[in-house]
Motif scaffolding. Structure first.
Motif, PDB file in Angstrom:
ATOM      1  N   UNK A  30       0.822  -1.209   0.000  1.00  0.00           N
ATOM      2  CA  UNK A  30       0.000   0.000   0.000  1.00  0.00           C
ATOM      3  C   UNK A  30       0.858   1.262   0.000  1.00  0.00           C
ATOM      4  N   UNK A  31       1.999   1.220   0.648  1.00  0.00           N
ATOM      5  CA  UNK A  31       2.913   2.361   0.613  1.00  0.00           C
ATOM      6  C   UNK A  31       3.415   2.620  -0.799  1.00  0.00           C
ATOM      7  N   UNK A  32       3.744   1.556  -1.526  1.00  0.00           N
ATOM      8  CA  UNK A  32       4.192   1.707  -2.913  1.00  0.00           C
ATOM      9  C   UNK A  32       3.063   2.248  -3.776  1.00  0.00           C
ATOM     10  N   UNK A  33       1.845   1.759  -3.584  1.00  0.00           N
ATOM     11  CA  UNK A  33       0.700   2.257  -4.351  1.00  0.00           C
ATOM     12  C   UNK A  33       0.446   3.743  -4.081  1.00  0.00           C
ATOM     13  N   UNK A  34       0.511   4.138  -2.839  1.00  0.00           N
ATOM     14  CA  UNK A  34       0.279   5.547  -2.484  1.00  0.00           C
ATOM     15  C   UNK A  34       1.385   6.424  -3.066  1.00  0.00           C
ATOM     16  N   UNK A  35       2.633   5.983  -2.978  1.00  0.00           N
ATOM     17  CA  UNK A  35       3.732   6.751  -3.547  1.00  0.00           C
ATOM     18  C   UNK A  35       3.593   6.866  -5.064  1.00  0.00           C
ATOM     19  N   UNK A  36       3.203   5.783  -5.721  1.00  0.00           N
ATOM     20  CA  UNK A  36       3.004   5.816  -7.170  1.00  0.00           C
ATOM     21  C   UNK A  36       1.916   6.793  -7.564  1.00  0.00           C
ATOM     22  N   UNK A  75       3.328  10.276  -7.240  1.00  0.00           N
ATOM     23  CA  UNK A  75       4.272  10.592  -8.311  1.00  0.00           C
ATOM     24  C   UNK A  75       3.545  10.861  -9.625  1.00  0.00           C
ATOM     25  N   UNK A  76       2.511  10.095  -9.916  1.00  0.00           N
ATOM     26  CA  UNK A  76       1.742  10.307 -11.137  1.00  0.00           C
ATOM     27  C   UNK A  76       1.028  11.655 -11.069  1.00  0.00           C
ATOM     28  N   UNK A  77       0.429  11.953  -9.929  1.00  0.00           N
ATOM     29  CA  UNK A  77      -0.291  13.219  -9.779  1.00  0.00           C
ATOM     30  C   UNK A  77       0.657  14.413  -9.857  1.00  0.00           C
ATOM     31  N   UNK A  78       1.846  14.278  -9.300  1.00  0.00           N
ATOM     32  CA  UNK A  78       2.810  15.377  -9.326  1.00  0.00           C
ATOM     33  C   UNK A  78       3.374  15.591 -10.726  1.00  0.00           C
ATOM     34  N   UNK A  79       3.508  14.527 -11.506  1.00  0.00           N
ATOM     35  CA  UNK A  79       4.120  14.614 -12.819  1.00  0.00           C
ATOM     36  C   UNK A  79       3.169  14.904 -13.960  1.00  0.00           C
TER      37      UNK A  79
END
Length: 71
Positions: free
Chosen positions: A18-24, A27-31
């Motif tokens: 879940x941490x990896x999913x949240x980070x992904x 990152x998608x939203x920021x980029x």
């Protein structure tokens, strides 16, 4: 699965996933590219606005357009 070690490992894997999913997602939203407030042609007339872009995206997603690709 009665062992506390097994439960701890599985819980750690779940939290890590879940941490990896949240980070992904972050990152998608920021980029993602910015949406302009309005787009003007050479003579200064408004061609379309940011609201037009958002409504077009919503229509695209509502019709299942994200599933249409080249494959």
């Amino acid at each position: 699965m009665t062992s506390p070690k097994v439960k701890a490992v599985l819980l750690f894997c779940l939290a890590l996933t879940f941490g990896i999913l949240i980070f992904g997602g972050y990152a998608i939203n920021k980029g993602k590219p910015p949406i302009p407030v309005k787009v003007l042609d050479d003579s200064g007339n408004v061609m379309f606005t940011g609201e037009d872009i958002i409504s077009g995206q919503n229509y695209f997603y509502s019709r299942g357009g994200q599933h249409v690709g080249t494959i």
